[in-house]
Design a protein around this motif. Structure first.
Motif, PDB file in Angstrom:
ATOM      1  N   GLY A  51       0.823  -1.207   0.000  1.00  0.00           N
ATOM      2  CA  GLY A  51       0.000   0.000   0.000  1.00  0.00           C
ATOM      3  C   GLY A  51       0.856   1.256   0.000  1.00  0.00           C
ATOM      4  N   GLU A  52       1.913   1.251   0.816  1.00  0.00           N
ATOM      5  CA  GLU A  52       2.836   2.404   0.862  1.00  0.00           C
ATOM      6  C   GLU A  52       3.498   2.623  -0.492  1.00  0.00           C
ATOM      7  OE1 GLU A  52       5.915   2.180   3.858  1.00  0.00           O
ATOM      8  OE2 GLU A  52       4.432   1.580   5.356  1.00  0.00           O
ATOM      9  N   GLU A  60       2.061  -0.376 -11.405  1.00  0.00           N
ATOM     10  CA  GLU A  60       1.410  -1.461 -10.671  1.00  0.00           C
ATOM     11  C   GLU A  60       2.312  -1.914  -9.528  1.00  0.00           C
ATOM     12  OE1 GLU A  60       0.785  -4.908 -13.085  1.00  0.00           O
ATOM     13  OE2 GLU A  60      -0.912  -5.626 -11.887  1.00  0.00           O
ATOM     14  N   VAL A  61       1.664  -2.384  -8.454  1.00  0.00           N
ATOM     15  CA  VAL A  61       2.421  -3.026  -7.380  1.00  0.00           C
ATOM     16  C   VAL A  61       1.994  -4.491  -7.354  1.00  0.00           C
ATOM     17  CG1 VAL A  61       2.817  -3.158  -4.888  1.00  0.00           C
ATOM     18  CG2 VAL A  61       2.615  -0.921  -6.007  1.00  0.00           C
ATOM     19  N   LEU A  62       2.953  -5.379  -7.340  1.00  0.00           N
ATOM     20  CA  LEU A  62       2.639  -6.811  -7.273  1.00  0.00           C
ATOM     21  C   LEU A  62       2.939  -7.301  -5.870  1.00  0.00           C
ATOM     22  CD1 LEU A  62       4.273  -7.956 -10.660  1.00  0.00           C
ATOM     23  CD2 LEU A  62       1.930  -7.163 -10.252  1.00  0.00           C
ATOM     24  N   LEU A  63       1.928  -7.867  -5.244  1.00  0.00           N
ATOM     25  CA  LEU A  63       2.077  -8.348  -3.870  1.00  0.00           C
ATOM     26  C   LEU A  63       2.197  -9.862  -3.899  1.00  0.00           C
ATOM     27  CD1 LEU A  63       1.965  -7.918  -0.786  1.00  0.00           C
ATOM     28  CD2 LEU A  63      -0.535  -7.916  -0.973  1.00  0.00           C
ATOM     29  N   VAL A  64       3.330 -10.347  -3.434  1.00  0.00           N
ATOM     30  CA  VAL A  64       3.607 -11.782  -3.482  1.00  0.00           C
ATOM     31  C   VAL A  64       3.733 -12.287  -2.056  1.00  0.00           C
ATOM     32  CG1 VAL A  64       5.147 -13.566  -4.395  1.00  0.00           C
ATOM     33  CG2 VAL A  64       4.885 -11.391  -5.625  1.00  0.00           C
ATOM     34  N   GLU A  65       2.711 -12.995  -1.568  1.00  0.00           N
ATOM     35  CA  GLU A  65       2.741 -13.460  -0.180  1.00  0.00           C
ATOM     36  C   GLU A  65       2.544 -14.974  -0.101  1.00  0.00           C
ATOM     37  OE1 GLU A  65       1.550 -10.331   2.941  1.00  0.00           O
ATOM     38  OE2 GLU A  65      -0.178 -10.549   1.608  1.00  0.00           O
ATOM     39  N   ALA A 171       0.501  10.324  -9.320  1.00  0.00           N
ATOM     40  CA  ALA A 171      -0.653  11.227  -9.378  1.00  0.00           C
ATOM     41  C   ALA A 171      -1.845  10.532  -8.712  1.00  0.00           C
ATOM     42  CB  ALA A 171      -0.972  11.561 -10.822  1.00  0.00           C
ATOM     43  N   ALA A 172      -1.938   9.246  -8.914  1.00  0.00           N
ATOM     44  CA  ALA A 172      -2.990   8.449  -8.268  1.00  0.00           C
ATOM     45  C   ALA A 172      -2.328   7.201  -7.706  1.00  0.00           C
ATOM     46  CB  ALA A 172      -4.051   8.078  -9.293  1.00  0.00           C
ATOM     47  N   LYS A 173      -3.028   6.523  -6.821  1.00  0.00           N
ATOM     48  CA  LYS A 173      -2.480   5.275  -6.266  1.00  0.00           C
ATOM     49  C   LYS A 173      -2.349   4.218  -7.357  1.00  0.00           C
ATOM     50  CE  LYS A 173      -2.222   4.938  -1.566  1.00  0.00           C
ATOM     51  NZ  LYS A 173      -1.673   3.934  -0.683  1.00  0.00           N
ATOM     52  N   ALA A 174      -1.240   3.537  -7.359  1.00  0.00           N
ATOM     53  CA  ALA A 174      -1.075   2.449  -8.325  1.00  0.00           C
ATOM     54  C   ALA A 174      -1.897   1.256  -7.861  1.00  0.00           C
ATOM     55  CB  ALA A 174       0.390   2.066  -8.424  1.00  0.00           C
ATOM     56  N   PRO A 175      -2.460   0.500  -8.803  1.00  0.00           N
ATOM     57  CA  PRO A 175      -3.210  -0.691  -8.398  1.00  0.00           C
ATOM     58  C   PRO A 175      -2.280  -1.734  -7.763  1.00  0.00           C
ATOM     59  CG  PRO A 175      -2.953  -0.620 -10.781  1.00  0.00           C
ATOM     60  CD  PRO A 175      -2.418   0.680 -10.251  1.00  0.00           C
ATOM     61  N   VAL A 176      -2.786  -2.385  -6.718  1.00  0.00           N
ATOM     62  CA  VAL A 176      -2.018  -3.463  -6.085  1.00  0.00           C
ATOM     63  C   VAL A 176      -2.617  -4.800  -6.523  1.00  0.00           C
ATOM     64  CG1 VAL A 176      -1.318  -4.524  -3.899  1.00  0.00           C
ATOM     65  CG2 VAL A 176      -1.469  -2.023  -4.083  1.00  0.00           C
ATOM     66  N   THR A 177      -1.822  -5.626  -7.172  1.00  0.00           N
ATOM     67  CA  THR A 177      -2.304  -6.918  -7.640  1.00  0.00           C
ATOM     68  C   THR A 177      -1.631  -8.027  -6.846  1.00  0.00           C
ATOM     69  OG1 THR A 177      -2.317  -5.940  -9.841  1.00  0.00           O
ATOM     70  CG2 THR A 177      -2.646  -8.332  -9.719  1.00  0.00           C
ATOM     71  N   SER A 178      -2.427  -8.927  -6.279  1.00  0.00           N
ATOM     72  CA  SER A 178      -1.838 -10.063  -5.570  1.00  0.00           C
ATOM     73  C   SER A 178      -1.509 -11.153  -6.571  1.00  0.00           C
ATOM     74  CB  SER A 178      -2.825 -10.624  -4.544  1.00  0.00           C
ATOM     75  OG  SER A 178      -2.789  -9.826  -3.399  1.00  0.00           O
TER      76      SER A 178
END
Ligand SMILES: Cc1cc2nc3c(=O)[nH]c(=O)nc-3n(C[C@H](O)[C@H](O)[C@H](O)COP(=O)(O)OP(=O)(O)OC[C@H]3O[C@@H](n4cnc5c(N)ncnc54)[C@H](O)[C@@H]3O)c2cc1C
Ligand SMILES: Nc1ncnc2c1ncn2[C@@H]1O[C@H](COP(=O)(O)O)[C@@H](O)[C@H]1O
Lengths: 327, 255
Positions: A51-52, A60-65, A171-178
């Motif tokens: 999120g940060e 894009e942010v890719l969240l790998v958990e 400018a806007a939040k990047a989408p976070v994709t899991s």
């Protein structure tokens, strides 16, 4: 136009700050090459970090958990990132050159039959081609290196090569994709245990206003008192490069550099220190840097404000004498 | 325990470097020595052998001159040497070099492969990790202590800023060794004499039959451009010292 993937680093949901230096580099490359930039957060319980990161200028942010990514292992990270790369198909994969990245990034690249240009201090674009700059011969020379063959290409940027405060906000939040990855316990062959620090520090060099640091140019432990005297006369503390501590001539807690302390005193005097990058990252924030070295081409002079080319065994006694007289 | 130690020969620390054909240095007229972390890796291998019995094999790739470094390893106690003869090692990319080393290691089937964490010439900092991947073995890097236990290892990894971590891994494995892990021994006269009878097997790199397309290429090497303007203080030691103190007092105002 490329697809760029930045791999960030965290431990126990705390950022490794070098991630942001490499993010600054990645944003700059992406802007100049009109590329798409995504950043990966990998671990467990790191959604907040994703999120940060999404607040910065990224596509894009890719969240790998995964449970098996809670503690870092080279096998776990490699297998997970192979899947991320297969899905997101990057051309260029960038990492901060941390000790952890050194431990797995070459493996990820090699597992795909690809190469990595490691420990870069910068890059240039020439005729649409990216040229990476890295050091060789312990900083005595620099090298321009280019990738050959098909993407993906892998590169790491050294700590301090780019400025984290230049990271652009979005400018806007990047989408976070899991991204879900498949990982089995039996695929992980190493067992990581607790992190710890060695016996506690006897001196806190980060608080010293003046440091006199000795390197291998001091030649023998018998000569250390010469530098110690200078430190005393200046009202400072004695510090050292790694080989001096490896030899046991000074205790480990006096070591400056990536594996030792990071300091920023108002005056740092480097005596017989060549200026290898692992040393320099620990002291280049000093306000005034003086280098005394018999080699005029020693890389330490690249960060020195004042330099004396000469034999420290002639210059340090002269300094001591002048300071004693002035007392 | 059968241990292969990868040892690179690099220009001596005080060798004056002259850049020649834009992508390498002049190789003649300079001294060479064992890459420093590799001498710690060799020492660690010898200690493990002394403790657990076994064999230590010193492996080096490069031109004829690297045999001298292999001989030094033999004099210190390595049992035999393997030389991958190749005049163009410095033109290989990290993956190409690692593939060649891996092919020679494969023939030995060691329990443990030790490398230095980084070479002092090219400084890729990758070879050990690449070997682990190519050989299909687990690895750990920047190692400051090794304990063999059962069929496996317990090793102390150095992390940044004074942190460490213990890691356990099974053998066969690959470890990259950090300088300072031990106190290296000197070769004794007896060791030097004994080394004369030890075997150095030479394999040419071509004979390993490596298929590899380079992944990267050095376009140019050069003396780095300065980012900061250094003011050099000259004169006799006494004059230079006086000038420096003057500058520190009145210009930098740090004294
Ligand atoms: C992962 C990793 C982590 C590392 N971490 C650290 C770290 O935290 N800190 C650190 O310091 N290093 C670290 N190193 C090691 C680093 O790469 C260098 O090897 C080291 O800093 C070199 O120390 P030095 O400058 O004292 O010795 P050298 O490189 O041998 O330099 C000695 C210098 O003294 C000069 N000299 C010799 N005689 C005289 C004389 N009489 N008068 C004046 N000058 C003289 C020479 O010209 C030369 O420049 C690390 C390396 C790696 C790979
Ligand atoms: N030509 C070579 N011969 C033997 N060992 C090598 C060679 N090149 C690299 N190595 C090993 O790999 C380590 C890391 O090298 P590098 O990846 O170049 O930093 C060195 O410390 C050596 O142990």
């Amino acid at each position: 136009m490329m697809n760029i993937l930045l791999i960030t680093e965290q431990r126990d949901a705390q950022w490794n700050k070098t991630s942001f230096e490499t993010l600054a580099a990645a944003q700059q490359i992406a802007a100049e090459t009109k590329s798409r930039l995504a950043a990966v957060v990998i671990g467990k319980g790191v959604a907040t970090l994703a999120g940060e990161l999404a607040a910065t200028r990224l596509d894009e942010v890719l969240l790998v958990e995964h449970d098996l990514l809670a503690a870092y292992t080279p096998d776990g990270y490699t297998i997970a990132l192979q899947q991320v790369i297969a899905q997101s198909k990057p051309d260029l994969v960038l990492f901060p050159h941390t000790y952890q990245v050194r431990d797995f990034a070459p493996k990820v690249a090699a597992s795909l039959g690809k190469g990595m240009i490691g420990d870069c201090i910068g890059y240039r674009q020439e005729n649409g081609k990216l040229i990476f700059v890295r050091q060789m011969f312990q900083g005595k020379t620099a090298a321009d290196v280019v990738f050959e063959g098909a993407a993906p290409w892998f590169a790491t940027f050294q700590a301090g090569a780019f400025r984290a405060d230049l990271v652009a906000q979005g400018a806007a939040k990047a989408p976070v994709t899991s991204i879900s990855v498949e990982l089995k316990p039996e695929q992980i062959r190493t067992k990581p245990l607790e992190l710890f620090r060695e016996a506690k520090q006897a001196v806190d060099l980060t608080q010293a206003p003046i440091l006199v640091a000795v390197g291998r140019g001091i030649k023998a432990p018998e000569n250390i008192p010469l530098a110690e005297k200078l430190a005393k006369l200046l009202g400072g503390e004695l510090a050292a490069s790694r080989p001096i501590c490896d030899e046991g001539w000074l205790p480990m807690d006096r070591q400056i550099g990536s594996s030792g302390q990071t300091v920023a005193p108002k005056l740092y005097l480097a005596l017989g220190i060549s200026g290898a990058i692992q040393h320099v990252v620990g002291m280049k924030g000093s306000r005034t840097i003086v280098a005394i070295n018999k080699d005029p081409n020693a890389p330490i002079f690249e960060v020195a404000d004042y330099g004396i080319v000469g034999d420290l065994f002639e210059i340090v006694p002269a300094l001591n004498e002048a300071l004693e007289k002035a007392k | 325990m059968k241990i292969v130690v990868c040892i690179k020969q690099v220009p001596a620390k005080d060798a004056p470097l002259a850049i020649t054909d834009a992508s390498w240095i002049r190789e003649t007229d300079i001294g060479y020595e064992m890459n420093e972390p590799d001498s710690y890796a060799l020492e660690e291998a010898l200690r493990l052998k002394e403790k657990h019995t076994g064999e230590v094999i010193a492996l080096s790739m490069g031109p004829e001159r690297v045999k001298q470094t292999i001989k030094e390893a033999l004099a210190k106690g390595a049992d035999r040497g393997v030389h991958i003869a190749d005049d163009k090692t410095h033109t290989l990319d990290p993956l190409g070099a690692a593939k060649s080393l891996a092919a020679a290691i494969e023939r030995e089937k060691p329990d443990l492969v030790l490398t230095g964490l980084q070479s002092e010439d090219q400084g890729f900092g990758q070879t050990g990790v690449l070997l682990a991947e190519l050989l299909g073995r687990p690895h750990a890097t920047i190692i400051m202590q090794i304990e063999a236990q059962g069929g496996g290892l317990r090793v102390k990894r150095e992390l940044e800023a004074g942190w460490f971590q213990w890691v356990e891994l099974p053998m066969p494995a690959v470890l990259t060794i950090q300088s300072g892990i031990n106190k290296v021994r000197y070769a004794t006269l007896k060791g030097i004499m004994a080394a004369k009878k030890k075997e150095i097997a030479t394999i040419t790199r071509e004979s390993l039959g490596i298929k590899h397309d380079p992944t990267q290429r050095i376009e140019r090497i050069y003396v780095p451009t300065k980012t900061k303007k250094t003011e050099f203080l000259t004169g006799t030691p006494k004059e230079a010292a006086a000038k420096l103190l003057e500058k520190l007092k009145h210009e930098a105002r740090v004294l």
